[in-house]
Motif scaffolding. Structure first.
Motif, short mmCIF file in Angstrom:
data_model
loop_
_atom_site.label_atom_id
_atom_site.label_comp_id
_atom_site.label_asym_id
_atom_site.label_seq_id
_atom_site.Cartn_x
_atom_site.Cartn_y
_atom_site.Cartn_z
N GLN A 113 0.84 -1.19 0.00
CA GLN A 113 0.00 0.00 0.00
C GLN A 113 0.87 1.25 0.00
N SER A 114 0.43 2.24 -0.69
CA SER A 114 1.11 3.51 -0.61
C SER A 114 0.20 4.60 -1.13
N GLN A 115 -0.09 5.53 -0.28
CA GLN A 115 -0.92 6.65 -0.66
C GLN A 115 -0.11 7.93 -0.51
N PHE A 116 -0.24 8.79 -1.51
CA PHE A 116 0.57 10.00 -1.52
C PHE A 116 -0.29 11.24 -1.58
N LEU A 117 0.15 12.22 -0.82
CA LEU A 117 -0.41 13.56 -0.94
C LEU A 117 0.62 14.41 -1.65
N ILE A 118 0.24 15.07 -2.71
CA ILE A 118 1.17 15.86 -3.50
C ILE A 118 0.69 17.30 -3.54
N CYS A 119 1.56 18.20 -3.09
CA CYS A 119 1.19 19.62 -3.10
C CYS A 119 1.34 20.17 -4.51
N ASN A 120 0.26 20.75 -5.01
CA ASN A 120 0.28 21.29 -6.37
C ASN A 120 1.15 22.53 -6.48
N GLU A 121 1.45 23.12 -5.35
CA GLU A 121 2.21 24.37 -5.37
C GLU A 121 3.71 24.10 -5.23
N CYS A 122 4.10 23.49 -4.11
CA CYS A 122 5.53 23.33 -3.84
C CYS A 122 6.01 21.92 -4.18
N ARG A 123 5.11 21.06 -4.63
CA ARG A 123 5.46 19.70 -5.07
C ARG A 123 5.90 18.80 -3.93
N LYS A 124 5.71 19.25 -2.71
CA LYS A 124 6.02 18.39 -1.58
C LYS A 124 5.16 17.13 -1.63
N SER A 170 -14.63 12.73 3.03
CA SER A 170 -14.30 13.38 4.29
C SER A 170 -13.32 12.54 5.09
N VAL A 171 -13.38 11.23 4.94
CA VAL A 171 -12.39 10.38 5.59
C VAL A 171 -11.00 10.68 5.02
N MET A 172 -10.94 10.83 3.71
CA MET A 172 -9.67 11.15 3.09
C MET A 172 -9.17 12.51 3.51
N GLU A 173 -10.08 13.45 3.60
CA GLU A 173 -9.69 14.81 4.00
C GLU A 173 -9.12 14.80 5.42
N LYS A 174 -9.70 13.98 6.25
CA LYS A 174 -9.22 13.91 7.63
C LYS A 174 -7.78 13.40 7.65
N ALA A 175 -7.54 12.32 6.90
CA ALA A 175 -6.19 11.76 6.83
C ALA A 175 -5.21 12.78 6.26
N ALA A 176 -5.65 13.51 5.24
CA ALA A 176 -4.78 14.51 4.62
C ALA A 176 -4.45 15.61 5.61
N SER A 177 -5.46 16.06 6.29
CA SER A 177 -5.26 17.14 7.25
C SER A 177 -4.28 16.74 8.34
N ALA A 178 -4.37 15.50 8.76
CA ALA A 178 -3.44 15.00 9.78
C ALA A 178 -2.01 14.99 9.26
N ALA A 179 -1.85 14.88 7.94
CA ALA A 179 -0.51 14.83 7.35
C ALA A 179 -0.05 16.21 6.88
N GLY A 180 -0.82 17.26 7.23
CA GLY A 180 -0.36 18.61 6.90
C GLY A 180 -0.83 19.11 5.56
N PHE A 181 -1.91 18.54 5.06
CA PHE A 181 -2.48 19.04 3.80
C PHE A 181 -3.87 19.59 4.09
N SER A 182 -4.03 20.87 3.86
CA SER A 182 -5.28 21.51 4.26
C SER A 182 -6.39 21.27 3.24
N SER A 183 -6.04 21.09 1.98
CA SER A 183 -7.11 20.87 1.00
C SER A 183 -6.64 19.86 -0.03
N ILE A 184 -7.54 19.06 -0.49
CA ILE A 184 -7.18 18.07 -1.49
C ILE A 184 -8.13 18.17 -2.67
N SER A 185 -7.58 17.79 -3.83
CA SER A 185 -8.36 17.84 -5.06
C SER A 185 -9.33 16.68 -5.11
N PRO A 186 -10.52 16.92 -5.61
CA PRO A 186 -11.49 15.83 -5.70
C PRO A 186 -11.24 14.91 -6.89
#
Lengths: 153, 153
Positions: A100-111, B123-139
Motif C-alpha cells: 500500500q502507498s498513498q501519496f499527498l502531493i502539493c500542487n504548489e511546492c510539489r512536496k 471526508s475520511v480522506m480529508e481527515k487523513a490529509a489534514s493530519a498529514a499537513g495538507f489543508s485541502s485536497i483535489s477531488p
DNA sequence: CTATGTAAGATATAATGTATCTTTTACGAT
DNA sequence: ATCGTAAAAGATACATTATATCTTACATAG
C-alpha cells in the motif's frame, strides 16, 4: 527529517537486500541515496544529473531507469504516476511490507507525503468501486492538494 | 451506451457553449465527438489519428492538445494523469457543475468508469490529509484496479 | 581458467508534451 | 464591401520521458 535518518535507511536497505539475496550495487546505492536525500520527488533525469555532480564516473540516464525498476520491484522507491517522478519509500526502515502507498502531493511546492489511509476509507472506496463494476482496486493512490504552508501563503 | 446519447451530448454541449459565450468550432467539435464516441480514454495522438480517418483536412496533433486544453477548461473532458489520456466527461448532459471527478481505471482492458465517491469517503480522506499537513485536497482521484470481467477471465 | 549470468553502458528510437512563430479565419467597425 | 483586430489553426522546432536492443564489463561457479 529525511537526512537525519538517511544513513540508517541506507544500512537497513542493505540488510534487507542481504536477506533477500539480491545485490545493492554501487550504482543502485547512488540512485537510492539520491532519492533518500532528496527533499522532493525527482524525475529520472534529475536523479542522473544529481548523481553526476562532483562525480567523474557519470551515471547515464538509461541506467537510472533500470535501477529505478529494480528499486521499485523491491518497494524501496515508488513512482508517482501523476508527476512522472520517483520518491523513496518512507518506510525503508520498517520491518513489514508496504504494498500500500498513498501519496499527498502539493500542487504548489510539489512536496510529497506518503501516508496510510485508514482501512475505513479504503473500504468505502472499495464499496463504491464494486458498485461501478470494479472488483478490486489498487491501494496506490495519488491525491493532489495544497499543503498547509502553501495554503496560508 | 455512449453512442446512443452522443448526439444529445453534442447538442447539449453546444447549448452550454452558447450560454457561456464561447465558440464550439468545427475543430473542437471533431475532437469532442471523437472522445464522446470513444469506448475508452484516448491519447492526444490517438484522437488526432481517429479524426483523420476518412478526412481530407488533417487534424494536427498540436491542435488536439490546444483543443483539449480548451475542453478541459470547460470541463467537457478530463485528463487522466496516470494514463496520459483524455476522456469525455460523463455528465455532458447534466445541468450542474462537475469539479469533482473520480475514475476507476482497469489495468487490464483500460476501461474507465467515472464515478462519484460518497462525501463520506471524501471526508475520511480529508481527515487523513489534514493530519498529514495538507489543508485541502483535489477531488480528482484516479484509482487503478481490475474490472469485473477482467478479474474473472 | 573458462563459462555463465547479472549489471552496466551505448545507441537508437518511440511517445509525449511545450514553446514559438506564422498564417488563416471570424467578425465588428468604418 | 473592406479593413483591422483578435482568436484560432497550422508549422516548426525542440524538450522530456521512456523503451528496446545490442554490446561490454565483471564477478563467480564449475
Amino acid at each position: 527529517m529525511r537526512t537525519v535518518n538517511s544513513e540508517k535507511a541506507m544500512s537497513d536497505v542493505e540488510q534487507k537486500c542481504a536477506d533477500r539475496g539480491i545485490k545493492l550495487t554501487r550504482r543502485r546505492k547512488e540512485v537510492l541515496r539520491t532519492l533518500v536525500l532528496a527533499e522532493s520527488a525527482m524525475s529520472a533525469y534529475e536523479i542522473a544529473e544529481r548523481c553526476n555532480v562532483g562525480s567523474d564516473d557519470p551515471m547515464p540516464a538509461m541506467s537510472v531507469y533500470r535501477i529505478l525498476d529494480f528499486l521499485r520491484d523491491q518497494q524501496f522507491v515508488h513512482r508517482l504516476e501523476t508527476a512522472n517522478k520517483y520518491i523513496s519509500c518512507s518506510h525503508l526502515s520498517c520491518g513489514h511490507d508496504h504494498a500500500q502507498s498513498q501519496f499527498l502531493i502539493c500542487n504548489e511546492c510539489r512536496k510529497v507525503e506518503e501516508i496510510d489511509f485508514s482501512s475505513e476509507a479504503f473500504s468505502v472506496m472499495e464499496k463504491a468501486a464494486s458498485a461501478a463494476g470494479f472488483s478490486s482496486i489498487s491501494p496506490q493512490l495519488e491525491v493532489r492538494g495544497l499543503c498547509d504552508s502553501c495554503e496560508t501563503s
